[in-house]
Motif scaffolding. Structure first.
Motif, short mmCIF file in Angstrom:
data_model
loop_
_atom_site.label_atom_id
_atom_site.label_comp_id
_atom_site.label_asym_id
_atom_site.label_seq_id
_atom_site.Cartn_x
_atom_site.Cartn_y
_atom_site.Cartn_z
N MET A 81 0.88 -1.18 0.00
CA MET A 81 0.00 0.00 0.00
C MET A 81 0.91 1.22 0.00
SD MET A 81 -2.80 1.18 2.87
CE MET A 81 -3.93 -0.16 2.47
N HIS B 262 2.75 4.41 0.66
CA HIS B 262 2.78 5.21 1.87
C HIS B 262 2.19 6.59 1.60
CE1 HIS B 262 4.17 5.69 5.98
NE2 HIS B 262 4.57 6.91 5.67
N ALA C 249 -7.86 3.01 4.70
CA ALA C 249 -6.95 1.86 4.63
C ALA C 249 -7.72 0.57 4.41
CB ALA C 249 -6.13 1.78 5.91
N GLY D 161 -7.18 -1.63 1.27
CA GLY D 161 -6.70 -2.98 1.53
C GLY D 161 -7.54 -4.02 0.80
N VAL E 98 -1.37 -7.41 2.43
CA VAL E 98 -1.18 -6.00 2.11
C VAL E 98 -0.02 -5.46 2.94
CG1 VAL E 98 -2.21 -3.70 2.15
CG2 VAL E 98 -3.61 -5.69 1.56
N TYR E 99 1.07 -5.07 2.26
CA TYR E 99 2.18 -4.44 2.96
C TYR E 99 1.77 -3.02 3.33
CZ TYR E 99 6.45 -1.74 3.59
OH TYR E 99 7.40 -0.89 4.09
N CYS E 100 2.04 -2.63 4.58
CA CYS E 100 1.63 -1.29 5.04
C CYS E 100 2.69 -0.75 6.00
CB CYS E 100 0.28 -1.37 5.74
SG CYS E 100 -0.34 0.23 6.31
N SER E 101 3.27 0.39 5.66
CA SER E 101 4.25 1.04 6.54
C SER E 101 3.63 2.20 7.30
CB SER E 101 5.45 1.52 5.71
OG SER E 101 5.04 2.42 4.69
N HIS E 102 2.29 2.30 7.28
CA HIS E 102 1.60 3.29 8.10
C HIS E 102 1.64 2.88 9.57
CE1 HIS E 102 0.11 4.09 4.05
NE2 HIS E 102 -0.30 5.28 4.46
N PHE F 215 -3.66 1.96 11.52
CA PHE F 215 -4.12 1.60 10.18
C PHE F 215 -4.11 0.08 10.01
CE2 PHE F 215 -2.99 5.97 9.82
CZ PHE F 215 -3.68 6.50 8.74
N ILE F 216 -3.04 -0.54 10.50
CA ILE F 216 -2.90 -1.98 10.39
C ILE F 216 -3.98 -2.69 11.20
CG2 ILE F 216 -1.37 -3.92 11.00
CD1 ILE F 216 0.97 -2.06 10.19
N VAL G 295 -2.09 -8.43 6.91
CA VAL G 295 -1.24 -7.25 6.75
C VAL G 295 0.22 -7.59 7.05
CG1 VAL G 295 -0.84 -4.85 7.42
CG2 VAL G 295 -3.17 -5.77 7.45
#
Length: 263
Positions: free
Chosen positions: A65, A67, A76, A80, A91-95, A99-100, A110
């Motif tokens: 996702m 950033h 999100a 997602g 779903v890759y998420c660096s938030h 959010f995760i 995630v």
């Protein structure tokens, strides 16, 4: 293993299997990775995901996702599900963890990220993270935050081997290791580094197994050579030759010209 690899497969074999993982940039790379026995792939969500899924129907695909592409947990969740619909398994998420957590509560698998997180490099710079006890504890707290948020897998990038080993042994999440030695649940590299497709800086943890830049330079030279040969033959009237042409029967052409006068 036969059939499509799932998050359940990874989690149920935690500590029992070393999985190979590759970030790929297109369908041919995805197909090559799976043929080579690499069954966990990552890719960008917009331009490559559909092609990667079509090329690697049995692989587990983690799509990033972007950033900053969402500004609330609700957004999100929508994004997602959209990424899953396009073919991703996680779903890759660096938030941030909130959010995760929002996605995980809705059943979206995630992938979080700790250590050297490029999207957070303004705060850390591009360097190994966790070499001191204080910084290692910060990384571990981030791991626990993501674990408590419900992440299924976590990318652990460029942290000391000792820290990566501790994390892997003390979290139920699948650890995806890049630049962490061989202690994580997956061994993860980017195809661009493995194939040598760029002339930029190669990370210390990467290893170039091919030199596609040299191959591409050779191909480009062959393209120029072929185009110049074509241009020269046209100039010398060596191309086209009779075998490249289609001709009308003389009688049919005569009929054509007679009738053409009336048009």
């Amino acid at each position: 293993m036969s059939g499509r690899v799932t998050v359940y497969d990874l989690l149920s074999r935690k500590g029992q299997s070393k999985w190979l993982q590759m970030h790929v940039d297109n369908g041919p790379e995805a197909a090559a990775a799976v043929e080579a026995g690499i069954v966990i792939l990552s890719c960008d969500p917009d331009h490559t995901l559909v092609a990667v899924r079509e090329a690697a129907p049995t692989a587990l695909i983690s799509a990033g996702m972007l950033h900053g592409s969402v500004s609330s947990p609700d957004e999100a969740i929508r994004e997602g599900f959209a990424i899953l619909k396009r073919g991703a398994d996680t779903v890759y998420c660096s938030h941030s963890p909130r959010f995760i957590e929002a996605m995980a509560r809705e059943g979206i698998p995630v992938t979080g990220h700790v250590g050297l997180v490029p999207n957070w490099a303004a705060w850390t710079s591009f360097r190994a993270i966790g070499k001191t006890a204080d910084e290692a504890l910060k990384v571990l707290r981030a791991v626990k935050d993501l674990e408590n948020a419900g992440a299924a897998t976590i990318e652990v990038e460029v942290v000391p081997v000792e820290l990566a080993d501790y994390i892997t042994k003390n979290t139920p999440m699948i650890t995806m290791g890049m630049g962490c030695g061989d202690v994580c649940d997956t061994q993860y590299l980017f195809s661009c580094d493995v194939l040598g497709t760029h002339d930029g800086r190669y990370p210390r943890h990467s290893k170039k197994y091919a030199d596609f830049m040299a191959l591409e330079a050779e191909l480009q030279a062959k393209r120029v050579e072929a185009f110049r040969a074509f241009a020269a033959e046209v100039e010398d009237k060596a191309y086209p030759q009779p075998n490249h042409e289609v001709r009308m029967n003389a009688a049919e052409f005569e009929k054509f010209t007679a009738r053409a006068q009336t048009i």
